[in-house]
Design a protein around this motif. Structure first.
Motif, PDB file in Angstrom:
ATOM      1  N   SER A   1       0.746  -1.176   0.025  1.00 19.29           N
ATOM      2  CA  SER A   1       0.048   0.061  -0.051  1.00 19.29           C
ATOM      3  C   SER A   1       0.896   1.234  -0.219  1.00 19.29           C
ATOM      4  CB  SER A   1      -0.930   0.055   1.280  1.00 19.29           C
ATOM      5  OG  SER A   1      -0.179   0.205   2.365  1.00 19.29           O
ATOM      6  N   THR A   2       0.460   2.502  -0.635  1.00 24.93           N
ATOM      7  CA  THR A   2       1.101   3.593  -0.527  1.00 24.93           C
ATOM      8  C   THR A   2       1.216   4.110   0.839  1.00 24.93           C
ATOM      9  OG1 THR A   2      -0.971   4.733  -0.958  1.00 24.93           O
ATOM     10  CG2 THR A   2       0.287   4.303  -2.674  1.00 24.93           C
ATOM     11  N   GLY A   3       0.334   3.957   1.801  1.00 18.60           N
ATOM     12  CA  GLY A   3       0.369   4.213   3.262  1.00 18.60           C
ATOM     13  C   GLY A   3       1.528   3.334   3.993  1.00 18.60           C
ATOM     14  N   ALA A   4       1.783   2.233   3.624  1.00 19.44           N
ATOM     15  CA  ALA A   4       2.612   1.222   4.154  1.00 19.44           C
ATOM     16  C   ALA A   4       4.167   1.750   3.596  1.00 19.44           C
ATOM     17  CB  ALA A   4       2.514   0.049   3.848  1.00 19.44           C
ATOM     18  N   VAL A   5       4.329   2.154   2.458  1.00 24.66           N
ATOM     19  CA  VAL A   5       5.570   2.812   1.709  1.00 24.66           C
ATOM     20  C   VAL A   5       5.968   4.048   2.262  1.00 24.66           C
ATOM     21  CG1 VAL A   5       6.267   3.851  -0.430  1.00 24.66           C
ATOM     22  CG2 VAL A   5       5.041   1.476  -0.535  1.00 24.66           C
ATOM     23  N   LYS A   6       5.113   4.928   2.561  1.00 22.69           N
ATOM     24  CA  LYS A   6       5.298   6.273   3.169  1.00 22.69           C
ATOM     25  C   LYS A   6       5.653   5.987   4.581  1.00 22.69           C
ATOM     26  CE  LYS A   6       1.996   8.753   0.334  1.00 22.69           C
ATOM     27  NZ  LYS A   6       0.547   9.414   0.414  1.00 22.69           N
ATOM     28  N   ASP A   7       5.028   5.155   5.184  1.00 22.65           N
ATOM     29  CA  ASP A   7       5.697   4.819   6.584  1.00 22.65           C
ATOM     30  C   ASP A   7       7.005   4.372   6.705  1.00 22.65           C
ATOM     31  OD1 ASP A   7       3.065   5.457   7.556  1.00 22.65           O
ATOM     32  OD2 ASP A   7       2.271   3.611   8.005  1.00 22.65           O
ATOM     33  N   GLY A   8       7.127   3.260   5.846  1.00 29.99           N
ATOM     34  CA  GLY A   8       8.679   2.783   5.754  1.00 29.99           C
ATOM     35  C   GLY A   8       9.756   3.545   5.286  1.00 29.99           C
ATOM     36  N   TRP A   9       9.475   4.419   4.528  1.00 30.44           N
ATOM     37  CA  TRP A   9      10.349   5.567   3.878  1.00 30.44           C
ATOM     38  C   TRP A   9      10.468   6.741   4.811  1.00 30.44           C
ATOM     39  CZ3 TRP A   9      14.345   5.451   0.578  1.00 30.44           C
ATOM     40  CH2 TRP A   9      15.110   6.714   0.403  1.00 30.44           C
ATOM     41  N   ASP A  10       9.478   7.201   5.186  1.00 31.42           N
ATOM     42  CA  ASP A  10       9.391   8.408   6.017  1.00 31.42           C
ATOM     43  C   ASP A  10       9.878   8.127   7.395  1.00 31.42           C
ATOM     44  OD1 ASP A  10       8.543   9.606   3.873  1.00 31.42           O
ATOM     45  OD2 ASP A  10       6.374  10.089   4.572  1.00 31.42           O
ATOM     46  N   GLY A  11       9.431   7.008   7.905  1.00 30.86           N
ATOM     47  CA  GLY A  11       9.559   6.717   9.371  1.00 30.86           C
ATOM     48  C   GLY A  11      10.774   5.903   9.764  1.00 30.86           C
ATOM     49  N   ILE A  12      11.525   5.164   8.597  1.00 29.08           N
ATOM     50  CA  ILE A  12      12.791   4.862   8.790  1.00 29.08           C
ATOM     51  C   ILE A  12      13.737   4.911   7.848  1.00 29.08           C
ATOM     52  CG2 ILE A  12      13.857   2.097   9.048  1.00 29.08           C
ATOM     53  CD1 ILE A  12      10.861   1.255   9.609  1.00 29.08           C
ATOM     54  N   LEU A  13      13.453   4.476   6.352  1.00 32.97           N
ATOM     55  CA  LEU A  13      14.607   4.453   5.538  1.00 32.97           C
ATOM     56  C   LEU A  13      15.167   5.740   5.208  1.00 32.97           C
ATOM     57  CD1 LEU A  13      13.139   1.704   3.245  1.00 32.97           C
ATOM     58  CD2 LEU A  13      15.060   1.522   4.758  1.00 32.97           C
ATOM     59  N   ALA A  14      14.271   7.041   5.144  1.00 28.12           N
ATOM     60  CA  ALA A  14      14.688   8.255   4.785  1.00 28.12           C
ATOM     61  C   ALA A  14      16.080   8.723   5.797  1.00 28.12           C
ATOM     62  CB  ALA A  14      13.725   9.371   5.275  1.00 28.12           C
ATOM     63  N   THR A  15      15.968   8.375   7.028  1.00 25.04           N
ATOM     64  CA  THR A  15      17.034   8.486   8.050  1.00 25.04           C
ATOM     65  C   THR A  15      18.217   7.540   8.061  1.00 25.04           C
ATOM     66  OG1 THR A  15      15.970   7.737   9.874  1.00 25.04           O
ATOM     67  CG2 THR A  15      15.912  10.176   9.633  1.00 25.04           C
ATOM     68  N   GLN A  16      17.818   6.365   7.941  1.00 27.55           N
ATOM     69  CA  GLN A  16      18.650   5.212   7.943  1.00 27.55           C
ATOM     70  C   GLN A  16      19.659   5.252   6.443  1.00 27.55           C
ATOM     71  OE1 GLN A  16      20.129   2.931  10.379  1.00 27.55           O
ATOM     72  NE2 GLN A  16      19.290   4.719  11.368  1.00 27.55           N
ATOM     73  N   LEU A  17      19.016   5.641   5.362  1.00 29.10           N
ATOM     74  CA  LEU A  17      19.788   5.661   4.262  1.00 29.10           C
ATOM     75  C   LEU A  17      20.498   7.145   4.147  1.00 29.10           C
ATOM     76  CD1 LEU A  17      17.490   3.546   1.741  1.00 29.10           C
ATOM     77  CD2 LEU A  17      19.747   2.904   3.129  1.00 29.10           C
ATOM     78  N   ASP A  18      20.298   7.947   4.898  1.00 28.52           N
ATOM     79  CA  ASP A  18      21.330   9.216   5.109  1.00 28.52           C
ATOM     80  C   ASP A  18      22.441   9.125   5.871  1.00 28.52           C
ATOM     81  OD1 ASP A  18      22.223  11.798   5.297  1.00 28.52           O
ATOM     82  OD2 ASP A  18      19.974  12.422   5.218  1.00 28.52           O
ATOM     83  N   ILE A  19      23.557   9.217   5.518  1.00 28.14           N
ATOM     84  CA  ILE A  19      24.971   9.132   6.013  1.00 28.14           C
ATOM     85  C   ILE A  19      25.054  10.059   7.167  1.00 28.14           C
ATOM     86  CG2 ILE A  19      26.271  10.256   4.387  1.00 28.14           C
ATOM     87  CD1 ILE A  19      28.589   8.137   4.980  1.00 28.14           C
ATOM     88  N   ARG A  20      24.207  11.264   7.166  1.00 25.90           N
ATOM     89  CA  ARG A  20      24.387  12.350   8.020  1.00 25.90           C
ATOM     90  C   ARG A  20      23.528  12.109   9.493  1.00 25.90           C
ATOM     91  NH1 ARG A  20      21.998  16.916   4.431  1.00 25.90           N
ATOM     92  NH2 ARG A  20      20.507  14.994   4.479  1.00 25.90           N
ATOM     93  N   HIS A  21      22.723  10.929   9.304  1.00 32.12           N
ATOM     94  CA  HIS A  21      21.889  10.721  10.561  1.00 32.12           C
ATOM     95  C   HIS A  21      22.737  10.183  11.585  1.00 32.12           C
ATOM     96  CE1 HIS A  21      18.466   9.156  12.751  1.00 32.12           C
ATOM     97  NE2 HIS A  21      19.086   8.339  12.732  1.00 32.12           N
ATOM     98  N   ARG A  22      22.343  10.625  12.775  1.00 30.99           N
ATOM     99  CA  ARG A  22      22.943  10.142  13.882  1.00 30.99           C
ATOM    100  C   ARG A  22      22.204   9.671  14.888  1.00 30.99           C
ATOM    101  NH1 ARG A  22      26.359   8.904  11.716  1.00 30.99           N
ATOM    102  NH2 ARG A  22      28.098  10.279  10.769  1.00 30.99           N
ATOM    103  N   PRO A  23      22.758   8.756  15.804  1.00 31.45           N
ATOM    104  CA  PRO A  23      23.964   8.377  15.994  1.00 31.45           C
ATOM    105  C   PRO A  23      24.485   7.501  15.097  1.00 31.45           C
ATOM    106  CG  PRO A  23      22.519   7.222  17.617  1.00 31.45           C
ATOM    107  CD  PRO A  23      21.725   8.196  16.696  1.00 31.45           C
ATOM    108  N   CYS A  24      23.659   6.728  14.190  1.00 35.58           N
ATOM    109  CA  CYS A  24      24.171   5.741  13.415  1.00 35.58           C
ATOM    110  C   CYS A  24      23.225   5.741  12.298  1.00 35.58           C
ATOM    111  CB  CYS A  24      24.743   4.500  13.922  1.00 35.58           C
ATOM    112  SG  CYS A  24      23.460   3.671  14.735  1.00 35.58           S
ATOM    113  N   ASN A  25      23.770   4.856  10.979  1.00 37.82           N
ATOM    114  CA  ASN A  25      22.920   4.781  10.043  1.00 37.82           C
ATOM    115  C   ASN A  25      23.417   3.472   8.988  1.00 37.82           C
ATOM    116  OD1 ASN A  25      24.953   5.884   7.741  1.00 37.82           O
ATOM    117  ND2 ASN A  25      24.829   7.447   9.361  1.00 37.82           N
ATOM    118  N   PHE A  26      22.546   3.157   8.309  1.00 35.13           N
ATOM    119  CA  PHE A  26      23.142   2.171   7.549  1.00 35.13           C
ATOM    120  C   PHE A  26      24.100   2.200   6.342  1.00 35.13           C
ATOM    121  CE2 PHE A  26      18.303   0.009   8.197  1.00 35.13           C
ATOM    122  CZ  PHE A  26      19.192  -1.080   8.842  1.00 35.13           C
ATOM    123  N   VAL A  27      24.162   3.573   6.084  1.00 36.20           N
ATOM    124  CA  VAL A  27      25.112   4.084   4.839  1.00 36.20           C
ATOM    125  C   VAL A  27      26.463   3.847   5.297  1.00 36.20           C
ATOM    126  CG1 VAL A  27      25.694   5.678   3.340  1.00 36.20           C
ATOM    127  CG2 VAL A  27      23.372   5.435   3.948  1.00 36.20           C
TER     128      VAL A  27
END
Length: 175
Positions: free
Chosen positions: A140-166
């Motif tokens: 669902s588009t809602g689930a995609v938004k939740d997953g990206w906005d709530g988790i992946l947007a920051t975890q796939l950003d090397i600038r996110h602290r204290p740590c990230n996947f990148v």
């Protein structure tokens, strides 16, 4: 969580896989949502495909992208429910070196705030396969938004602290 402005953003090359027996590129709203969000964040769309809810087809596409040096990360949408045709988590298990159980747990926690106990029907999951991250979101588009906005947007950003996947990417193939 904070973004460290002293670190330069590093785009991640992301492939998007929609798992569906019925969707086409013309009506794949969840895939479109993912592409809009990842490119809007500055990441690169490495590739995009739609495959049927067939574990062999999913595994084949995942292996092709895992072996592609131009793909750092794969995000799937669809096939994470509990019906007979929902086989994306099983496909991920077939390619995974390490599962990332916290991804699904956090996804369901975030989703619970919006859809309540219905979130229990989601089998969102993630893994690392031969140095490539794979995240499986519901269709669902809602689930995609939740997953990206709530988790992946920051975890796939090397600038996110204290740590990230990148920041872990160079070490994913360690033995």
């Amino acid at each position: 969580m904070p973004i460290d402005g002293s670190i330069t953003f590093r785009p991640v090359r992301i492939a998007v896989l929609t798992v569906s027996d019925t969707r086409t590129h013309e009506d794949d709203r969840s895939g479109d949502t993912l592409v809009d969000r990842l490119t809007g964040a500055g990441h690169e769309l490495a590739d995009r495909a739609i495959v049927r809810d067939d574990p062999d087809l999913i595994v084949g596409k995942l292996h092709a992208w895992i072996d592609d040096e131009q793909v750092d990360c794969i995000i799937t949408t669809g096939g994470t429910g509990v019906t007979g045709r929902d086989v994306t988590p099983e496909a991920l298990e077939r390619v995974a070196d390490k599962m990332i159980p916290g991804f699904g747990e956090l996804f369901r926690f975030l989703s619970y705030a919006k859809i309540g106990t219905s979130t229990i029907q989601s089998r969102a999951t993630a893994c690392v396969a031969r140095g490539t991250y794979i995240f499986a979101l519901p269709g669902s588009t809602g689930a995609v938004k939740d997953g990206w906005d709530g988790i992946l947007a920051t975890q796939l950003d090397i600038r996110h602290r204290p740590c990230n996947f990148v920041e872990l990417m160079p070490r994913l193939r360690e033995e």
